[in-house]
Design a protein around this motif. Structure first.
Motif, PDB file in Angstrom:
ATOM      1  N   PRO A 170     -16.522  22.706   1.463  1.00 21.28           N
ATOM      2  CA  PRO A 170     -17.924  22.885   1.845  1.00 21.28           C
ATOM      3  C   PRO A 170     -18.325  21.943   2.987  1.00 21.28           C
ATOM      4  O   PRO A 170     -17.977  20.762   2.976  1.00 21.28           O
ATOM      5  CB  PRO A 170     -18.690  22.512   0.559  1.00 21.28           C
ATOM      6  N   ARG A 171     -19.046  22.471   3.939  1.00 23.21           N
ATOM      7  CA  ARG A 171     -19.428  21.641   5.088  1.00 23.21           C
ATOM      8  C   ARG A 171     -20.441  20.570   4.680  1.00 23.21           C
ATOM      9  O   ARG A 171     -20.565  19.552   5.345  1.00 23.21           O
ATOM     10  CB  ARG A 171     -19.991  22.513   6.201  1.00 23.21           C
ATOM     11  N   ASP A 172     -21.173  20.817   3.564  1.00 22.79           N
ATOM     12  CA  ASP A 172     -22.146  19.818   3.107  1.00 22.79           C
ATOM     13  C   ASP A 172     -21.471  18.486   2.802  1.00 22.79           C
ATOM     14  O   ASP A 172     -22.026  17.421   3.052  1.00 22.79           O
ATOM     15  CB  ASP A 172     -22.879  20.318   1.848  1.00 22.79           C
ATOM     16  N   LEU A 173     -20.255  18.562   2.240  1.00 18.38           N
ATOM     17  CA  LEU A 173     -19.529  17.334   1.938  1.00 18.38           C
ATOM     18  C   LEU A 173     -19.327  16.521   3.213  1.00 18.38           C
ATOM     19  O   LEU A 173     -19.498  15.304   3.240  1.00 18.38           O
ATOM     20  CB  LEU A 173     -18.150  17.669   1.347  1.00 18.38           C
ATOM     21  N   GLU A 174     -18.960  17.234   4.273  1.00 14.12           N
ATOM     22  CA  GLU A 174     -18.742  16.571   5.550  1.00 14.12           C
ATOM     23  C   GLU A 174     -20.050  15.994   6.095  1.00 14.12           C
ATOM     24  O   GLU A 174     -20.087  14.877   6.605  1.00 14.12           O
ATOM     25  CB  GLU A 174     -18.197  17.582   6.563  1.00 14.12           C
ATOM     26  N   HIS A 175     -21.124  16.783   6.001  1.00 17.23           N
ATOM     27  CA  HIS A 175     -22.410  16.314   6.507  1.00 17.23           C
ATOM     28  C   HIS A 175     -22.842  15.042   5.801  1.00 17.23           C
ATOM     29  O   HIS A 175     -23.339  14.114   6.412  1.00 17.23           O
ATOM     30  CB  HIS A 175     -23.476  17.415   6.343  1.00 17.23           C
ATOM     31  N   GLN A 176     -22.619  15.032   4.485  1.00 16.21           N
ATOM     32  CA  GLN A 176     -22.986  13.843   3.727  1.00 16.21           C
ATOM     33  C   GLN A 176     -22.227  12.621   4.240  1.00 16.21           C
ATOM     34  O   GLN A 176     -22.806  11.561   4.451  1.00 16.21           O
ATOM     35  CB  GLN A 176     -22.639  14.067   2.255  1.00 16.21           C
ATOM     36  N   ARG A 193     -13.695  11.105   8.035  1.00  8.43           N
ATOM     37  CA  ARG A 193     -14.020  12.347   7.321  1.00  8.43           C
ATOM     38  C   ARG A 193     -12.743  13.065   6.934  1.00  8.43           C
ATOM     39  O   ARG A 193     -12.604  13.559   5.816  1.00  8.43           O
ATOM     40  CB  ARG A 193     -14.879  13.257   8.201  1.00  8.43           C
TER      41      ARG A 193
END
Lengths: 272, 274
Positions: free
Chosen positions: A163-169, A180
């Motif tokens: 999930p890209r959210d993990l990266e954004h976090q 990352r």
């Protein structure tokens, strides 16, 4: 309905027998005295007398060990080079919009259509000058051509699933690209990365064309088996073949999930 | 390209550079060298030389093997994939057994089939003998030799075709089959009017993947039949080993092989595009 059930079982039995038969023959030759196999005019299809003599004779001495180690070294290196190229490529492609990632992916997959002989011969000529001829590194660099496309495809799929959210976090926490990758992407993609490595390893283990062009004299196991057979050293060829095959069959069963058609056809679907 | 896109694109650059260096450059070099004599003059000499060492035969044989192998593999793979769409006891075991050849190295497959099709002491002849038939010389003529190559290759590569077709078959909505059954279509008509048309895309993919590899088929024929009859790949290799370091003729043969592969790709893409 009963008749069609029976038909299904007959078909299943026949097809299974067809897929297993050659391996059965290989085992018969490897584990029986030659009088029941190579020497008899109509060799019996059921085992008559089992022996380990062929195997012991073939495996003792350096005739087997050297090529075996060459194969292991090459395959291990191919896996590493492939990952070094395919992890960044797969990640980059998974984050690019498809109008950009798509043509690149097709280009990478197209490398597999190139005949080994048309690439291998000029590479061999270059390698002789560069001192890479007859070296594990040279062979591994060439064999990566075979493994890079599939590995990139598998890793693109794997990274897309993170999930890209993990990266954004992580970005909000101040992680740069390297961090990352290290703390978010790689741990979450471990199964895909392992599969890409093992499949690359397997393909290298099997590869013949580049091996015989770039390392014809002290080569990997496939080339050794070929030279044994052409020199009439048939029993050694059969024995090597059995030892050579067992680990890969185990790997194949373990990697079943990743060798599925969806994976293999997925990247080509739009292109085809 | 936007700035963040550029950053992701840069990650792909090493892989692309590798391909440029190890595929694009050697391929251009090979094609170029096949037209240039050692003294730097442009010439078709290597190609004319090829004609005298059996180029025509190699081209025909390569096409026979490719077409033959594709037909056998598609037919077998359709059978396997159809079977695996059904539910039955032991299905898992069968699907595991089916992928076994994928784990067998091409060289090992070739060696094994050379034992099976041995003229004296071969297991194919053992089976014939079992049914009271006489043994056959499997290499009696070129057609037979090519057939041995086709059959051996089919064993090794049917699984991958079957996996692709199976992926396609499981994607066909079951409703289509119910509808066809209600309209009175039996299993055979359902296969031809529902399964096959819906599989077109996947058959094309399988043909592309396998077709290209069939043109490149090398280890199997080398071990099973050597250079007799020659294929484009085995001819290339033979010329390479006999003419090294003057590799001109072998690169000319390789260039012709490349032309055939590209022509095949264009053909498949056009047929499918219709």
């Amino acid at each position: 309905m009963r008749a069609s059930r029976a038909l299904i079982y007959v078909a299943a039995g026949l097809l299974s027998a067809l897929f297993l038969f050659p391996l059965y023959i290989l085992i018969l030759i490897a584990f029986q005295p030659p009088k029941y196999t190579l020497i008899s005019t109509y060799p019996p299809l059921v085992p008559k007398e089992l022996t380990l003599a062929n195997l012991v004779a073939a495996l003792s001495g350096t005739a087997f060990i050297d090529p075996f180690l060459k194969s292991v070294e090459t395959a291990t290196l191919v896996g590493l080079i492939t990952l070094a190229l395919a992890i960044p490529a797969g990640y980059g492609l998974s984050r690019l919009p498809s109008r950009l990632s798509y043509p690149v992916l097709v280009l990478i997959l197209l490398t597999n259509i190139m005949p080994g002989v048309i690439i291998g011969i000029p590479i061999a000529v270059q390698f002789i000058r560069a001192g890479l001829y007859e070296t594990v590194v040279g062979l591994a660099l060439a064999q990566t051509l075979v493994t890079l496309p599939l590995a990139t495809l598998i890793l693109q799929g794997t990274f897309s699933a993170v999930p890209r959210d993990l990266e954004h976090q992580a970005m909000i926490d101040g992680a740069n690209l390297f961090n990352r990758l290290r703390y978010v992407l790689l741990p979450n993609s471990a199964p895909g990365i392992a599969a890409a490595y093992l499949i690359s390893w397997m393909f290298s283990w099997d590869e013949f064309t580049y091996a015989i062009l770039l390392m014809p004299y002290h080569s990997t196991l496939p080339v050794t088996i070929y030279t044994d057979i052409t020199r009439g050293n048939l029993l050694a060829g059969a024995a090597f073949s059995v030892v050579f095959t067992v680990p890969v069959i185990i790997l194949t069963y373990g990697l079943q999930r990743y060798l599925k058609g969806q994976y293999i056809s997925g990247g080509l679907k739009g292109a085809a | 390209m936007r700035r963040d896109e550029l950053r992701f694109f840069l990650l792909v650059v090493p892989a692309l550079a590798y391909i440029a260096f190890f595929v694009v450059y050697p391929a251009f070099r090979a094609v170029y060298s096949s037209f240039v004599l050692p003294n730097g003059r442009f010439s078709l000499y290597y190609y004319r030389f090829l004609e005298s060492v059996g180029l025509g035969e190699a081209v025909v044989d390569t096409i026979i093997v490719t077409v033959g192998a594709l037909v056998v593999q598609l037919a077998l793979a359709l059978a396997v994939a159809s079977l695996l769409t059904k539910e039955f006891k032991g299905k898992r075991a069968v699907s595991t057994i089916m992928i076994t050849p994928m784990g067998v190295a091409t060289v090992v497959a070739a060696v094994t089939f050379s034992f099976i099709f041995e003229v004296t002491g071969g297991y194919a002849n053992s089976i014939l003998h079992l049914f009271g038939l006489r043994g056959i010389n499997w290499y009696a003529n070129d057609a037979m030799s090519l057939l041995v190559v086709i059959l051996s290759d089919a064993w090794k590569n049917t699984p991958i075709v079957a996996l692709i077709l199976l992926a396609g078959m499981t994607a066909i909505p079951q409703d289509l089959y119910y509808a066809a059954a209600v309209d009175g279509a039996g299993p055979i008509r359902r296969f031809f009017y529902v399964t096959l048309p819906n599989l077109r895309e996947f058959i094309a993919i399988a043909l592309i993947i396998r077709g290209v590899q069939e043109f490149n088929i090398f280890a199997l024929p080398l071990i099973l039949i050597g250079y007799h009859p020659p294929l484009l790949t085995t001819l290339t290799y033979e010329l390479y080993t006999t003419s090294f370091p003057a590799v001109g003729p072998s690169l000319a043969a390789a260039t012709i092989l490349l032309v055939f592969i590209l022509a095949f790709l264009v053909l498949i893409l056009r047929v499918r595009g219709r």
